[in-house]
Design an enzyme around this catalytic site. Structure first.
Site, PDB file in Angstrom:
ATOM      1  CB  ALA A  90      -0.945  -0.044   1.185  1.00  0.00           C
ATOM      2  CB  CYS A 112       1.749   4.180  12.306  1.00  0.00           C
ATOM      3  SG  CYS A 112       2.211   5.516  13.384  1.00  0.00           S
ATOM      4  CE1 TYR A 120      -4.084   3.158  23.716  1.00  0.00           C
ATOM      5  CE2 TYR A 120      -4.764   0.868  23.860  1.00  0.00           C
ATOM      6  CZ  TYR A 120      -3.885   1.870  24.198  1.00  0.00           C
ATOM      7  OH  TYR A 120      -2.828   1.611  25.001  1.00  0.00           O
ATOM      8  CB  ALA A 148     -13.284   0.803  17.406  1.00  0.00           C
ATOM      9  N   GLY A 179     -10.975  -3.994  18.263  1.00  0.00           N
ATOM     10  CA  GLY A 179      -9.629  -4.552  18.309  1.00  0.00           C
ATOM     11  C   GLY A 179      -9.041  -4.746  16.926  1.00  0.00           C
ATOM     12  CG  HIS A 196       6.735  27.048  39.384  1.00  0.00           C
ATOM     13  ND1 HIS A 196       5.662  26.314  39.843  1.00  0.00           N
ATOM     14  CD2 HIS A 196       6.416  28.358  39.548  1.00  0.00           C
ATOM     15  CE1 HIS A 196       4.730  27.151  40.280  1.00  0.00           C
ATOM     16  NE2 HIS A 196       5.160  28.400  40.105  1.00  0.00           N
TER      17      HIS A 196
HETATM   18  P1  FAD Z   1       1.521  -1.543   9.939  1.00  0.00           P
HETATM   19  O1  FAD Z   1       1.676  -0.124  10.301  1.00  0.00           O
HETATM   20  O2  FAD Z   1       0.157  -2.112   9.850  1.00  0.00           O
HETATM   21  O3  FAD Z   1       2.296  -1.741   8.560  1.00  0.00           O
HETATM   22  C1  FAD Z   1       2.284  -2.940   7.870  1.00  0.00           C
HETATM   23  C2  FAD Z   1       2.515  -2.643   6.403  1.00  0.00           C
HETATM   24  O4  FAD Z   1       2.748  -3.866   5.721  1.00  0.00           O
HETATM   25  C3  FAD Z   1       1.317  -1.989   5.713  1.00  0.00           C
HETATM   26  O5  FAD Z   1       1.720  -0.801   5.091  1.00  0.00           O
HETATM   27  C4  FAD Z   1       0.861  -3.033   4.689  1.00  0.00           C
HETATM   28  O6  FAD Z   1       0.387  -2.449   3.490  1.00  0.00           O
HETATM   29  C5  FAD Z   1       2.160  -3.801   4.446  1.00  0.00           C
HETATM   30  N1  FAD Z   1       1.941  -5.183   4.003  1.00  0.00           N
HETATM   31  C6  FAD Z   1       1.236  -6.151   4.634  1.00  0.00           C
HETATM   32  N2  FAD Z   1       1.306  -7.300   3.957  1.00  0.00           N
HETATM   33  C7  FAD Z   1       2.072  -7.072   2.863  1.00  0.00           C
HETATM   34  C8  FAD Z   1       2.489  -7.865   1.777  1.00  0.00           C
HETATM   35  N3  FAD Z   1       2.157  -9.150   1.653  1.00  0.00           N
HETATM   36  N4  FAD Z   1       3.257  -7.288   0.811  1.00  0.00           N
HETATM   37  C9  FAD Z   1       3.594  -5.971   0.888  1.00  0.00           C
HETATM   38  N5  FAD Z   1       3.225  -5.178   1.912  1.00  0.00           N
HETATM   39  C10 FAD Z   1       2.477  -5.723   2.882  1.00  0.00           C
HETATM   40  N6  FAD Z   1      -0.168   3.212  17.895  1.00  0.00           N
HETATM   41  C11 FAD Z   1       0.479   4.050  18.728  1.00  0.00           C
HETATM   42  O7  FAD Z   1       1.552   3.704  19.228  1.00  0.00           O
HETATM   43  N7  FAD Z   1      -0.010   5.297  18.998  1.00  0.00           N
HETATM   44  C12 FAD Z   1      -1.181   5.737  18.482  1.00  0.00           C
HETATM   45  O8  FAD Z   1      -1.604   6.868  18.761  1.00  0.00           O
HETATM   46  C13 FAD Z   1      -1.895   4.864  17.615  1.00  0.00           C
HETATM   47  N8  FAD Z   1      -3.047   5.263  17.052  1.00  0.00           N
HETATM   48  C14 FAD Z   1      -3.703   4.422  16.190  1.00  0.00           C
HETATM   49  C15 FAD Z   1      -4.898   4.853  15.645  1.00  0.00           C
HETATM   50  C16 FAD Z   1      -5.602   4.035  14.784  1.00  0.00           C
HETATM   51  C17 FAD Z   1      -6.886   4.518  14.170  1.00  0.00           C
HETATM   52  C18 FAD Z   1      -5.069   2.750  14.446  1.00  0.00           C
HETATM   53  C19 FAD Z   1      -5.790   1.860  13.479  1.00  0.00           C
HETATM   54  C20 FAD Z   1      -3.876   2.310  14.986  1.00  0.00           C
HETATM   55  C21 FAD Z   1      -3.184   3.143  15.891  1.00  0.00           C
HETATM   56  N9  FAD Z   1      -1.994   2.741  16.490  1.00  0.00           N
HETATM   57  C22 FAD Z   1      -1.345   3.587  17.348  1.00  0.00           C
HETATM   58  C23 FAD Z   1      -1.390   1.420  16.216  1.00  0.00           C
HETATM   59  C24 FAD Z   1      -0.261   1.549  15.172  1.00  0.00           C
HETATM   60  O9  FAD Z   1      -0.786   2.101  13.988  1.00  0.00           O
HETATM   61  C25 FAD Z   1       0.342   0.179  14.912  1.00  0.00           C
HETATM   62  O10 FAD Z   1       0.780  -0.397  16.127  1.00  0.00           O
HETATM   63  C26 FAD Z   1       1.538   0.272  13.965  1.00  0.00           C
HETATM   64  O11 FAD Z   1       1.159   0.847  12.741  1.00  0.00           O
HETATM   65  C27 FAD Z   1       2.132  -1.118  13.726  1.00  0.00           C
HETATM   66  O12 FAD Z   1       3.189  -1.028  12.829  1.00  0.00           O
HETATM   67  P2  FAD Z   1       3.568  -2.266  11.875  1.00  0.00           P
HETATM   68  O13 FAD Z   1       4.707  -1.789  11.041  1.00  0.00           O
HETATM   69  O14 FAD Z   1       3.715  -3.488  12.666  1.00  0.00           O
HETATM   70  O15 FAD Z   1       2.291  -2.497  10.957  1.00  0.00           O
HETATM   71  P1  NAD Z   2      -9.075  -2.056  21.884  1.00  0.00           P
HETATM   72  O1  NAD Z   2      -8.611  -3.410  22.205  1.00  0.00           O
HETATM   73  O2  NAD Z   2      -8.358  -0.889  22.447  1.00  0.00           O
HETATM   74  O3  NAD Z   2     -10.597  -1.897  22.366  1.00  0.00           O
HETATM   75  C1  NAD Z   2     -11.608  -2.737  21.908  1.00  0.00           C
HETATM   76  C2  NAD Z   2     -12.808  -2.597  22.853  1.00  0.00           C
HETATM   77  O4  NAD Z   2     -13.912  -3.232  22.255  1.00  0.00           O
HETATM   78  C3  NAD Z   2     -12.591  -3.244  24.210  1.00  0.00           C
HETATM   79  O5  NAD Z   2     -12.964  -2.342  25.226  1.00  0.00           O
HETATM   80  C4  NAD Z   2     -13.493  -4.474  24.164  1.00  0.00           C
HETATM   81  O6  NAD Z   2     -13.998  -4.833  25.437  1.00  0.00           O
HETATM   82  C5  NAD Z   2     -14.592  -3.992  23.243  1.00  0.00           C
HETATM   83  N1  NAD Z   2     -15.313  -5.044  22.511  1.00  0.00           N
HETATM   84  C6  NAD Z   2     -14.801  -6.151  21.922  1.00  0.00           C
HETATM   85  N2  NAD Z   2     -15.784  -6.834  21.288  1.00  0.00           N
HETATM   86  C7  NAD Z   2     -16.931  -6.130  21.467  1.00  0.00           C
HETATM   87  C8  NAD Z   2     -18.285  -6.310  21.041  1.00  0.00           C
HETATM   88  N3  NAD Z   2     -18.634  -7.345  20.281  1.00  0.00           N
HETATM   89  N4  NAD Z   2     -19.195  -5.388  21.404  1.00  0.00           N
HETATM   90  C9  NAD Z   2     -18.841  -4.322  22.173  1.00  0.00           C
HETATM   91  N5  NAD Z   2     -17.574  -4.107  22.605  1.00  0.00           N
HETATM   92  C10 NAD Z   2     -16.635  -4.987  22.246  1.00  0.00           C
HETATM   93  O7  NAD Z   2      -9.161  -2.000  20.286  1.00  0.00           O
HETATM   94  P2  NAD Z   2      -9.302  -0.778  19.283  1.00  0.00           P
HETATM   95  O8  NAD Z   2      -9.861   0.410  19.966  1.00  0.00           O
HETATM   96  O9  NAD Z   2     -10.000  -1.333  18.089  1.00  0.00           O
HETATM   97  O10 NAD Z   2      -7.808  -0.482  18.896  1.00  0.00           O
HETATM   98  C11 NAD Z   2      -7.014  -1.514  18.290  1.00  0.00           C
HETATM   99  C12 NAD Z   2      -5.574  -1.367  18.648  1.00  0.00           C
HETATM  100  O11 NAD Z   2      -5.015  -0.258  17.958  1.00  0.00           O
HETATM  101  C13 NAD Z   2      -5.328  -1.064  20.124  1.00  0.00           C
HETATM  102  O12 NAD Z   2      -5.288  -2.216  20.912  1.00  0.00           O
HETATM  103  C14 NAD Z   2      -3.999  -0.395  20.079  1.00  0.00           C
HETATM  104  O13 NAD Z   2      -3.016  -1.390  20.056  1.00  0.00           O
HETATM  105  C15 NAD Z   2      -4.013   0.342  18.753  1.00  0.00           C
HETATM  106  N6  NAD Z   2      -4.342   1.777  18.970  1.00  0.00           N
HETATM  107  C16 NAD Z   2      -3.554   2.519  19.797  1.00  0.00           C
HETATM  108  C17 NAD Z   2      -3.833   3.849  19.995  1.00  0.00           C
HETATM  109  C18 NAD Z   2      -2.936   4.654  20.905  1.00  0.00           C
HETATM  110  O14 NAD Z   2      -1.859   4.174  21.222  1.00  0.00           O
HETATM  111  N7  NAD Z   2      -3.329   5.851  21.309  1.00  0.00           N
HETATM  112  C19 NAD Z   2      -4.916   4.443  19.385  1.00  0.00           C
HETATM  113  C20 NAD Z   2      -5.713   3.667  18.566  1.00  0.00           C
HETATM  114  C21 NAD Z   2      -5.407   2.327  18.363  1.00  0.00           C
END
Ligand code: FAD
Ligand code: NAD
Length: 467
Positions: free
Chosen positions: A37, A43, A190, A272, A274, A446
């Site tokens: 992608a 991220c 989250y 959302a 997980g 402070h």
């Molecule tokens: P990814 O970021 O998912 O990257 C994997 C990459 O691999 C993708 O670009 C995908 O296209 C590529 N890929 C997969 N399979 C293949 C293939 N076969 N060939 C080529 N490319 C491939 N984490 C935080 O720490 N702080 C936050 O505030 C935070 N906010 C978030 C908010 C949201 C809405 C979401 C969804 C996630 C958030 N996260 C946050 C979690 C964070 O985004 C992930 O933990 C992080 O991106 C993981 O990094 P990664 O490199 O393991 O995977």
């Molecule tokens: P999460 O695990 O944080 O929360 C999922 C929530 O959904 C839980 O409270 C769970 O009890 C509830 N749940 C599960 N099944 C359900 C159902 N059938 N009906 C109602 N509630 C249900 O997952 P997320 O919010 O989807 O985020 C995914 C991951 O992305 C996080 O675990 C985190 O690793 C990453 N993330 C991190 C940040 C950050 O660091 N600020 C922000 C966003 C996402």
């Protein structure tokens, strides 16, 4: 078909893969990175960065609405604020573009070859890459000495309410074409709370449905109290211990713990509940790796069960956080370069960008007790902190946990406006093996929120000064 030979082949250009690539390049390891992608992964494109941008925009808009609605003791008055959502989304996309472009430039600077397309694993040393349709590029075969898997994760779908139409994941929620009038958020974790709060501030009526008995069940009850109060103040309806049963027309059917069913009107339903490691659809099964539940099992150096095949980031399971993914990526590149490294962080901080923010690093009092450690803990409220008063944000506290015998700091927790920025100090003190006395005797500027950190340590020692 062209065959590329390399030392290190990385699948996935998210925080895990791109950081591994940059470090490998710096260390002189011939490296190829395959990304299907966009560089930057979840991220930068559809996760951390765009969500924090949207949250900031919603906060700013909510401030103007607040000043428009009532006479402020600060003397600020705003007339008829409005928001142009198309511009907001374009601004957010601009940040994403700058950052993802930066990642591409950094990889190029370090001599990493980036191949765009989807990788398919043939064996532990061979991968085939299908270019995107219409790109005019030919498939390539890549042979490597070390294969680093960093494919990330996907949003979990509810089988009875698949994504599509009004049912959206965080990806669609981050590029809204309009503010939905009524939004139901499934999951008070989250994503549900960060984005649910943002949409409420943008003007949606938001109802959050959570299966567990409280919001953010991964955090301790005291920490989430100020967040729960703020949701109530903002007018977000929270339904706890409630199951979602499915969609009926434009309504979400739910059932509470006592079996009472209800229908919630919704223009958009943000699911959302997980994320799950991305393990299917790209030939991973050919490697027959040992698994840890749905995640690829790795040891303390991120080695999988197959020689010279490594896995990092969300693919390896919880905690699925970008900074953990980056730290693993940097470490694996160094090990391949011959350095002695292990993934043994004393703490991995986590920040929840709710209103107010929550930050944790290391052990909570409950976790210390569960580990059989005789620990002391103390907290200091922001209501006694001058800086918090000047920014009208006195809700929340900082808490420290330390061993009773030698005062070694085991953990920090905080909830309050702007506390995300305390994460660095918290994690450094744990990683450096600080004792309560070290923090208590450090001069903190402070007036800052950080003074609450020093005061929490002083309080644990029995002599807080400002309370
Ligand atoms: P990814 O970021 O998912 O990257 C994997 C990459 O691999 C993708 O670009 C995908 O296209 C590529 N890929 C997969 N399979 C293949 C293939 N076969 N060939 C080529 N490319 C491939 N984490 C935080 O720490 N702080 C936050 O505030 C935070 N906010 C978030 C908010 C949201 C809405 C979401 C969804 C996630 C958030 N996260 C946050 C979690 C964070 O985004 C992930 O933990 C992080 O991106 C993981 O990094 P990664 O490199 O393991 O995977
Ligand atoms: P999460 O695990 O944080 O929360 C999922 C929530 O959904 C839980 O409270 C769970 O009890 C509830 N749940 C599960 N099944 C359900 C159902 N059938 N009906 C109602 N509630 C249900 O997952 P997320 O919010 O989807 O985020 C995914 C991951 O992305 C996080 O675990 C985190 O690793 C990453 N993330 C991190 C940040 C950050 O660091 N600020 C922000 C966003 C996402």
């Amino acid at each position: 078909m062209e065959t590329i030979n390399t030392t290190l082949l990385i699948i996935g250009g998210g925080p895990a893969g791109y950081v591994a690539g940059i470090r490998a390049g710096q260390l002189g390891i011939p490296t190829v990175l395959v990304e299907g992608a966009q560089p930057g992964g979840t991220c930068l494109n559809i996760g951390c960065i765009p969500s924090k941008a949207l949250i900031h925009a919603a906060d700013e808009y909510a401030k103007t609405m607040h000043y428009a609605a009532q006479t402020s003791p600060l003397g600020i008055k705003v007339d008829a604020p409005s928001i142009d959502l198309e511009k907001t989304v374009a601004w957010k996309d601009g940040i994403v573009k700058r950052l993802t472009g930066g990642v591409g430039a950094l990889l190029k600077k370090q001599g990493v070859r980036v191949v765009r397309g989807w990788a398919r694993v043939l064996d532990g040393k061979t991968v085939e890459v299908q270019p995107h349709e219409g790109s005019g590029q030919e498939p390539v075969r890549i042979r490597c000495e070390h294969l680093l898997l960093a494919s990330g994760s996907h949003a979990v779908e509810l089988p009875f309410m698949p994504f599509g139409g009004p049912v959206i994941s965080s990806t669609e929620a981050l590029s809204p074409s309009e503010v939905p009038r009524r939004m139901v958020v499934v999951g008070a974790g989250y994503i549900g709370l960060e984005l649910g709060t943002a949409f409420r501030k943008l003007g949606s009526q938001v109802t959050v449905v959570e299966a567990a008995e409280r919001i953010l069940p991964a955090y301790d009850a005291d920490l989430v109290k100020p967040v729960a109060s703020s949701l109530e103040r903002l007018g977000v309806e929270v339904r706890l211990a409630t199951s979602v049963l499915g969609m009926e027309g434009e309504r979400v059917k739910v059932r509470d713990a006592s079996g009472v069913e209800a229908y919630l009107e919704a223009d958009r339903v943000l699911v959302a509940v997980g994320r799950k490691p991305a393990t299917t659809g790209w030939g991973l099964e050919h490697l027959m790796l040992d698994m840890n539940g749905r995640a690829v099992k790795v040891d303390e150096q991120c080695r999988t069960s197959m020689r010279n095949v490594w896995a990092i980031g969300d693919l390896t399971g919880e905690p699925m956080l970008a900074h953990r993914a980056m730290a693993q990526g940097e470490m694996v590149a160094e090990i391949i370069a011959g350095k002695r490294r292990w993934f043994h962080p004393a703490a991995i901080p986590a920040v929840c960008y709710t209103d107010p923010e929550i930050v944790v690093a290391g052990m909570s009092p409950g976790e210390a007790a569960a580990a059989g450690i005789d620990a002391i803990s103390a907290s200091f409220p922001f209501s006694a902190n001058g800086r918090a008063m000047t920014i009208e944000s006195t809700d929340g506290f900082v808490r420290v946990v330390a061993r009773k015998d030698n005062h070694l700091i085991l953990g920090w927790q905080a909830v309050g406006v702007g506390v995300a920025e305390l994460a660095a100090g918290f994690t450094q003190s744990i990683e450096l093996g600080a004792q309560l006395e070290d923090v208590a005797r450090t001069i903190h500027a402070h007036p800052t929120l950080g003074e609450a950190v020093q005061e929490a340590a002083l309080r644990a020692l029995g002599h807080a000064l400002h309370i």
